[in-house]
Design a protein around this motif. Structure first.
Motif, PDB file in Angstrom:
ATOM      1  N   ALA A  73       5.947  -2.152  -0.979  1.00 55.90           N
ATOM      2  CA  ALA A  73       5.731  -2.716   0.347  1.00 55.90           C
ATOM      3  C   ALA A  73       5.738  -1.680   1.418  1.00 55.90           C
ATOM      4  O   ALA A  73       6.667  -0.853   1.394  1.00 55.90           O
ATOM      5  CB  ALA A  73       6.508  -3.845   0.579  1.00 55.90           C
ATOM      6  N   ASN A  74       4.715  -1.556   2.099  1.00 61.53           N
ATOM      7  CA  ASN A  74       4.769  -0.719   3.197  1.00 61.53           C
ATOM      8  C   ASN A  74       5.547  -1.471   4.485  1.00 61.53           C
ATOM      9  O   ASN A  74       5.152  -2.433   4.987  1.00 61.53           O
ATOM     10  CB  ASN A  74       3.286  -0.103   3.718  1.00 61.53           C
ATOM     11  N   PRO A  75       6.341  -0.618   5.064  1.00 62.45           N
ATOM     12  CA  PRO A  75       7.296  -1.252   6.143  1.00 62.45           C
ATOM     13  C   PRO A  75       6.722  -1.274   7.336  1.00 62.45           C
ATOM     14  O   PRO A  75       7.617  -1.624   8.281  1.00 62.45           O
ATOM     15  CB  PRO A  75       8.437  -0.488   6.025  1.00 62.45           C
ATOM     16  N   GLY A 107       0.709  -1.176   0.107  1.00 61.35           N
ATOM     17  CA  GLY A 107       0.103  -0.046   0.037  1.00 61.35           C
ATOM     18  C   GLY A 107       0.824   1.245   0.001  1.00 61.35           C
ATOM     19  O   GLY A 107       0.080   2.285   0.213  1.00 61.35           O
ATOM     20  N   LEU A 108       2.087   1.230  -0.161  1.00 63.59           N
ATOM     21  CA  LEU A 108       2.917   2.411  -0.318  1.00 63.59           C
ATOM     22  C   LEU A 108       3.088   2.974  -1.536  1.00 63.59           C
ATOM     23  O   LEU A 108       3.736   2.250  -2.645  1.00 63.59           O
ATOM     24  CB  LEU A 108       4.342   2.174   0.299  1.00 63.59           C
ATOM     25  N   ASN A 155      -3.416   6.235  -4.316  1.00 62.36           N
ATOM     26  CA  ASN A 155      -3.905   5.453  -3.235  1.00 62.36           C
ATOM     27  C   ASN A 155      -4.904   6.586  -2.145  1.00 62.36           C
ATOM     28  O   ASN A 155      -5.892   6.314  -1.741  1.00 62.36           O
ATOM     29  CB  ASN A 155      -2.735   5.118  -2.245  1.00 62.36           C
ATOM     30  N   GLU A 156      -4.152   7.803  -2.061  1.00 65.91           N
ATOM     31  CA  GLU A 156      -4.847   8.398  -1.316  1.00 65.91           C
ATOM     32  C   GLU A 156      -6.316   8.983  -1.915  1.00 65.91           C
ATOM     33  O   GLU A 156      -7.302   9.111  -1.397  1.00 65.91           O
ATOM     34  CB  GLU A 156      -4.141   9.928  -1.100  1.00 65.91           C
ATOM     35  N   PHE A 157      -6.368   9.375  -3.211  1.00 66.45           N
ATOM     36  CA  PHE A 157      -7.523   9.684  -3.831  1.00 66.45           C
ATOM     37  C   PHE A 157      -8.580   8.723  -3.703  1.00 66.45           C
ATOM     38  O   PHE A 157      -9.768   8.883  -3.412  1.00 66.45           O
ATOM     39  CB  PHE A 157      -7.117  10.107  -5.363  1.00 66.45           C
TER      40      PHE A 157
END
Length: 464
Positions: free
Chosen positions: A395-397, A236-237, A255-257
């Motif tokens: 990848a979101n860490p 999700g990054l 993603n934000e939108f």
């Protein structure tokens, strides 16, 4: 013998649907489903099953449709796939099960996805929810981190084996990318909610607003008695292009939108608290399903003109052709073989235009697609109020950095063996956090694969 034509699903008129978030394809009628099911030749060795990552017995459930026994059909599907209403809508059947359909060798393949959607919708409309049987409880606790398609599938399969399964979800609603990333007009949130209710009927518990890696760690969960873990947190990054102008007002990641519009219902502001600013002219950078979703959402939010800028040609575009055709019908414009260089402001920190350059295609790169090469002196400007970056995710860490001994690859994705097991014996992983961005059904396949491995691991270690 007269060939029976493939049934074409009715859909909302493009002139109407651009002003609402209602679902675009409207599903088969009973008559259409019967006619399409009758096209199935019930192969002795069905190749379509090989094209399905969760190995649904496709001729098996279609046979029940032929017999007008829709209850048995949905009960049969759910032995293989706990999320049929979702898969029937968003899976790329054209490159998976339908691609392997024998009818496609001399004509049009069977509309497998549409039939799967039909029986799932029939179940919901008739309030006759099918729920697979579970083995007796064994009191072994398993934690699933993330309620996306990989996590939901893994949870369901383990619950059926008698495990005490809890899903930990960072957001306030379940579904992961199914709810924050896919627009209402492609996958209604009520469909996801209904599918998750099936898991709850299996005894799966879901803890919302629980960010594992912040609120709790894997070690905390171990102390709470969990004996195995499945990480299905997705990727999700957002990837952000390295170019000038990213700090201007009017630059957003997809993603934000999409999260604002989908999960937080910004399209209903002020009825819902989250606002979303949209300009007259929107430019979306990218060529995948996320780019097209962003463009089509922007149009419904009131944009006068929406353009998708993609550095390769139409042929190389990774988005589903169905979604591309829907976007064209709705008036979305496409600028192919074009790459952004700089976002230019109006002097008051707002986006004014996008400088781009024309591209040509060279030799294939690592992805197998021809590499885009800039054409000298071909720069030009696209007037725009908003730029949405939809070029992929990493990848979101947040979780992985709290497990320093967990082995990652150079991109930050979790490394696993072929069974989804990591280098830490009780931790398994699957879906986008392992492979990078892929399809819903491939994530489900990874969840199923990991569930089998977790069951084996626990039988060898925790059930002795």
């Amino acid at each position: 013998m007269v060939k029976k034509p493939r049934q074409v699903m009715p859909q909302q008129d493009p002139k109407v649907r651009i002003f609402n978030f209602n679902e675009v394809p409207q599903g088969f009628t009973v008559e259409m489903a019967q006619q399409e099911a009758d096209r199935c030749v019930q192969c002795a060795e069905p190749t379509c099953i090989n094209g399905c990552p969760v190995n649904v017995d496709i001729p098996g459930f279609i046979k029940f449709i032929k017999e007008s026994d829709y209850r048995k059909s949905i009960e049969y599907i759910k032995q293989f796939n706990i999320l049929p209403a979702i898969c029937g809508r968003v899976c790329p059947q054209e490159t998976q099960c339908e691609k392997e359909c024998i009818l496609g060798r001399k004509g049009e393949p069977l509309a497998i996805g549409s039939l799967e959607r039909f029986v799932a919708d029939w179940e919901r409309q008739n309030q006759m929810k099918a729920c697979p049987e579970c083995k007796p409880p064994n009191d072994i606790k398993v934690a699933i981190i993330g309620s996306g398609p990989a996590g939901l599938t893994c949870a369901a399969d383990l619950a059926k084996e008698g495990y005490n399964v809890t899903i930990y979800e960072a957001f306030h609603k379940g579904g992961g990318v199914l709810v924050y990333g896919i627009p209402e007009f492609r996958l209604p949130k009520e469909i996801v909610k209904d599918e998750i209710e099936t898991l709850e009927m299996l005894g799966v518990k879901i803890e919302y607003n629980k960010i594992i890696g912040k609120i709790l760690t894997i070690n905390d969960l171990r102390e709470m008695g969990y004996k195995a873990f499945f990480i299905g947190v997705g990727a999700g990054l957002p990837i952000i292009l390295n170019m000038p102008g990213l700090n201007l007002n009017g630059v957003l990641s997809a993603n934000e939108f999409l999260t604002r519009a989908n999960l937080m219902k910004a399209y209903l502001f002020p009825e819902y608290d989250t606002p979303i600013k949209i300009g007259r002219i929107i430019t979306v950078i990218g060529g995948g399903n996320v780019a097209l979703d962003s463009a089509r959402v922007a149009l419904r939010l009131g944009a006068e003109k929406v353009m998708v800028v993609y550095r390769r040609s139409e042929t190389e575009m990774p988005a589903r052709m169905e979604e591309y055709h829907h976007a064209l019908e709705e008036g979305i414009q496409f600028q192919f073989l074009t790459n952004p260089i700089e976002i230019i402001g109006d002097g008051d920190s707002n986006v004014k235009e996008l400088q781009v350059i024309k591209m040509e295609l060279g030799e294939p790169d690592d992805s197998g697609r021809r590499r885009p090469i800039p054409i000298k002196n071909s720069e030009f400007y696209i007037p725009t109020d908003t730029v949405i970056l939809a070029i992929g995710t990493n990848a979101n860490p947040v979780l992985t950095k709290t497990i320093p001994e967990l082995k990652l690859n150079k991109y930050g994705y979790i490394e696993t063996n072929e069974n989804g097991q990591t280098n830490i014996m009780d931790i398994f992983a699957g879906g986008d956090i392992v492979t990078g961005s892929a399809t819903v059904i491939s994530a489900m396949g990874a969840g199923r694969n990991a569930a089998i491995a977790i069951d084996k691991y626990l039988k060898e270690n925790a059930l002795k």
